[in-house]
Design an enzyme around this catalytic site. Structure first.
Site, mmCIF file in Angstrom:
data_model
loop_
_atom_site.group_PDB
_atom_site.id
_atom_site.type_symbol
_atom_site.label_atom_id
_atom_site.label_comp_id
_atom_site.label_asym_id
_atom_site.label_seq_id
_atom_site.Cartn_x
_atom_site.Cartn_y
_atom_site.Cartn_z
ATOM 1 N N CYS A 195 0.793 -1.227 0.000
ATOM 2 C CA CYS A 195 0.000 0.000 0.000
ATOM 3 C C CYS A 195 0.822 1.272 0.000
ATOM 4 O O CYS A 195 0.404 2.273 -0.579
ATOM 5 C CB CYS A 195 -1.033 -0.004 1.123
ATOM 6 N N HIS A 226 -2.153 1.975 6.839
ATOM 7 C CA HIS A 226 -2.922 2.268 5.664
ATOM 8 C C HIS A 226 -2.487 3.606 5.105
ATOM 9 O O HIS A 226 -2.230 4.542 5.855
ATOM 10 C CB HIS A 226 -4.407 2.276 6.010
#
Lengths: 325, 304
Positions: free
Chosen positions: A90, A165
């Site tokens: 990510c 994230h």
């Protein structure tokens, strides 16, 4: 196939800068933002996008319920939007979301061709294509602490690892968009105005507020122009300007040049540290570790280091816990 | 090595099934977890015991009564003191290794609290040798005088342990023995990880040893180019980048079969050993091998 090994990497501006250069993006670097105020934002110069990173808890990050924004149908805006198909990728995906949406950047032949080839894919397919992009994966993995050994029977560390994230913010067509690979599409977060990076502050701030109760581990980074080149260009420009000016003005310009020289020097020192850290990140220490242990063993010191390691461990445990209370 | 679901009756049977081991003391007790500054009882039913194995090494063990697994297994090379935690509302006691290498808390699960003193006496005897019990009356753990027998002074307790006191420094032979008898499935093993072995606090003093410093030269070829000077090596070993990779390697070793990796570095790992045990066993074999080849141990090894 998508699972063909993306390792977790650290989030560090020096690492991301090295990664951008490894995947062929030119004349950029990543700066970490320690404070979300107008002054520090404006110091950044040309900003292509902002990466907001936080520790992710599955239960609160999920769902397509959007606060303070509009979820866009991916095909309705000309933004390169990819879904995230693997967690460990990510950070790199957040970087790609920015550079693939910055037409003013030179992203190199390979990424340009990739973008062209995948532009009509849906977000899931784009995510899959990214996860299989070998150059990017190799560059990403070369920074991982566990790139050099995969042992038979080794557990995949994904579940218990801290899951971070990454969300990207970019200016597009007068608006600020949030690109979050776990969402169905880009999210329009507000007007960009004359200075998009200033307008971005309240957007990130409100996003932080969604999590801030138990979440202290935020990180904000910006992809900006290579500072070294920027300072050099500005110095050259001022030098030219100085020649055409009278004495008083010229001395003012000289003072500005001196300031920029100092900034340039600081930047070079920082780059040098980054370079060394990146070399250390990419180096395989397994041979060194094994040979060192062999050396210590051959000298009959193995028992001593075990004792000493145990003593250190207990010292640490005792320092962090005073149980008689 | 452990036997799940073994008999819940604790009559001195050895779940290891090894008759050469003797149980010095055993009773029902739970563990306590230490978190920050508080001690919380682990509510599981357990067995506390001290055994002596065939090598006459004493182990302090804690067994989960529900499944019979030995969860804690510590050698007591150095002297260990028993202390009763007076502030606790439950019946909590502490075993403290005098070399500060270890500290374990337990809580009594025997229903009859009056027997606690007997158990403490047995623990002291087990830890300090049979003389401690034969010649001394119960220890001074309860200053309130609830024990009717005359209390010995703590000083007497300490001097009494003299004969049985093992040297606190682990010898290569003991290490060998521990590794050979270790069950890697049992948690709470006292074997440090690679990251712990190579922490700067441990390894930097070693590298300053002239004999090792000299041989270190042959290892810098394995380091990044800019990090080959002795000062750089010291800094590198403390750097987050090195630490992260070593931590990842530690984790990998703990969770995987390291055989192939170790053998690729000339470390003779056996297929029935895994992780750290395989590494340390292999290193001990390497030590034995280099010693027989090179008895003086003075020359740097030929690393090929």
């Amino acid at each position: 196939m998508a699972d063909e090994g993306w390792c977790t990497i650290e989030s560090d501006p020096g690492l991301f800068t090295g990664l951008l250069s490894d995947i062929g993006v030119k004349d950029v670097q990543v700066e970490e933002l320690f404070s979300l105020d107008v002054e520090s934002m404006n110091k950044l110069g040309e900003v292509f996008g902002v990466i907001f990173l936080f520790k992710w808890k599955v239960q609160d990050g999920d769902g397509d319920q959007i606060v303070n924004g509009t979820l866009m149908e991916p095909s309705s805006v000309p933004i390169y939007f990819a879904n995230q198909v693997i967690n460990n990728a990510c950070a790199t995906q957040a970087i790609l979301s920015i550079v693939l949406n910055s037409p003013e950047l030179d992203i190199g032949t390979e990424l340009s061709e990739f973008k062209e080839f995948t532009k009509d894919f849906d977000p899931t397919m784009k995510g899959l294509a990214i996860s299989n992009l070998k150059t990017v994966r190799t560059a990403h993995n070369s920074n991982s602490p566990n790139q050099h050994f995969v042992l038979e029977g080794m557990k995949k560390g994904e579940k218990d690892d801290d899951i971070y994230h990454f969300v990207s913010y970019i200016p597009h067509d007068g608006s600020i968009y949030e690109l979050d690979g776990t969402k169905a599409g880009p999210i329009k977060r507000g007007e960009a105005g004359d200075n998009w990076i200033e307008a971005c502050i309240p957007v990130i701030q409100s996003r932080m507020n969604e999590y801030s109760v138990n979440e202290v581990r935020f990180n904000v980074m910006a992809i900006v122009r290579n500072r070294e080149n920027m300072y050099l260009k500005e110095i050259a420009k001022l030098e030219e300007e100085k020649k055409t000016k009278g004495e008083t003005e010229a001395s003012e310009i000289a003072a500005r040049i001196a300031e920029l020289q100092a900034d340039l020097e600081a930047e070079r020192v920082k780059r040098k540290i980054w370079k060394r850290e990146n070399a250390r990140r990419k180096h395989n220490y397994v041979p060194f570790v094994m040979e060192l242990l062999k050396l210590l063993a051959s000298k009959g010191e193995l028992n001593k280091i075990i004792e000493s390691a145990k003593a250190e461990k207990k010292k640490r445990m005792e320092a962090s816990a005073k149980p008689e209370s | 090595m452990t036997t799940p679901n073994f008999s819940p009756r604790w009559n001195g049977d050895d779940p290891m099934g090894n008759s050469n081991r003797s149980i010095l003391v055993q009773f029902r007790a739970g563990r306590c977890k230490v978190e920050g500054t508080t001690i919380t009882p682990d509510t599981r039913k357990g067995i506390f015991r001290i055994i002596q194995d065939e090598q006459h090494l004493k182990h302090v063990q804690w067994i989960d009564r529900s499944n019979g697994l030995i969860e804690e297994d510590y050698f007591t090379f150095s002297d260990v003191d028993l202390e009763r935690i007076a502030q606790s509302s439950g019946r909590v006691f502490l075993l403290r290794w005098r070399d500060r290498s270890n500290k374990l808390f337990f809580w009594m699960q025997e229903t009859n609290a009056e027997k606690d003193e007997d158990h403490f006496l047995l623990i002291r005897q087990a830890l300090n040798g049979p003389e401690a019990g034969q010649t001394e009356e119960p220890g001074p753990e309860d200053p309130s005088g609830a024990v009717s027998t005359p209390a010995a002074t703590p000083a007497a307790d300490e001097t009494n342990s003299g004969q049985q006191t093992a040297p606190s420094q682990l010898t290569t032979e003991q290490l060998q023995y521990i590794l050979e008898n270790m069950n890697p499935q049992v948690s709470g093993l006292d074997i440090p990880s690679v990251a712990e072995l190579l922490s700067p606090e441990v390894v930097l003093p070693m590298l300053r040893d002239p004999a090792i410093e000299q041989s270190l030269q042959s290892l810098v070829q394995h380091l990044p180019e800019d990090d080959s000077s002795p000062e750089a090596v010291a800094e590198l070993l403390s750097s987050p980048q090195f630490r992260q990779q070593v931590a990842a390697l530690s984790q990998a070793l703990q969770s995987g079969q390291a055989g192939e990796l170790l053998r690729s570095f000339g470390i003779d790992a056996q297929s029935n050993e895994s992780g750290m045990v395989a590494l340390l066993q292999g290193l001990l074999r390497y030590h034995a091998q280099t010693r027989s080849m090179n008895p003086s141990e003075d020359n740097p090894m030929d690393e090929t």
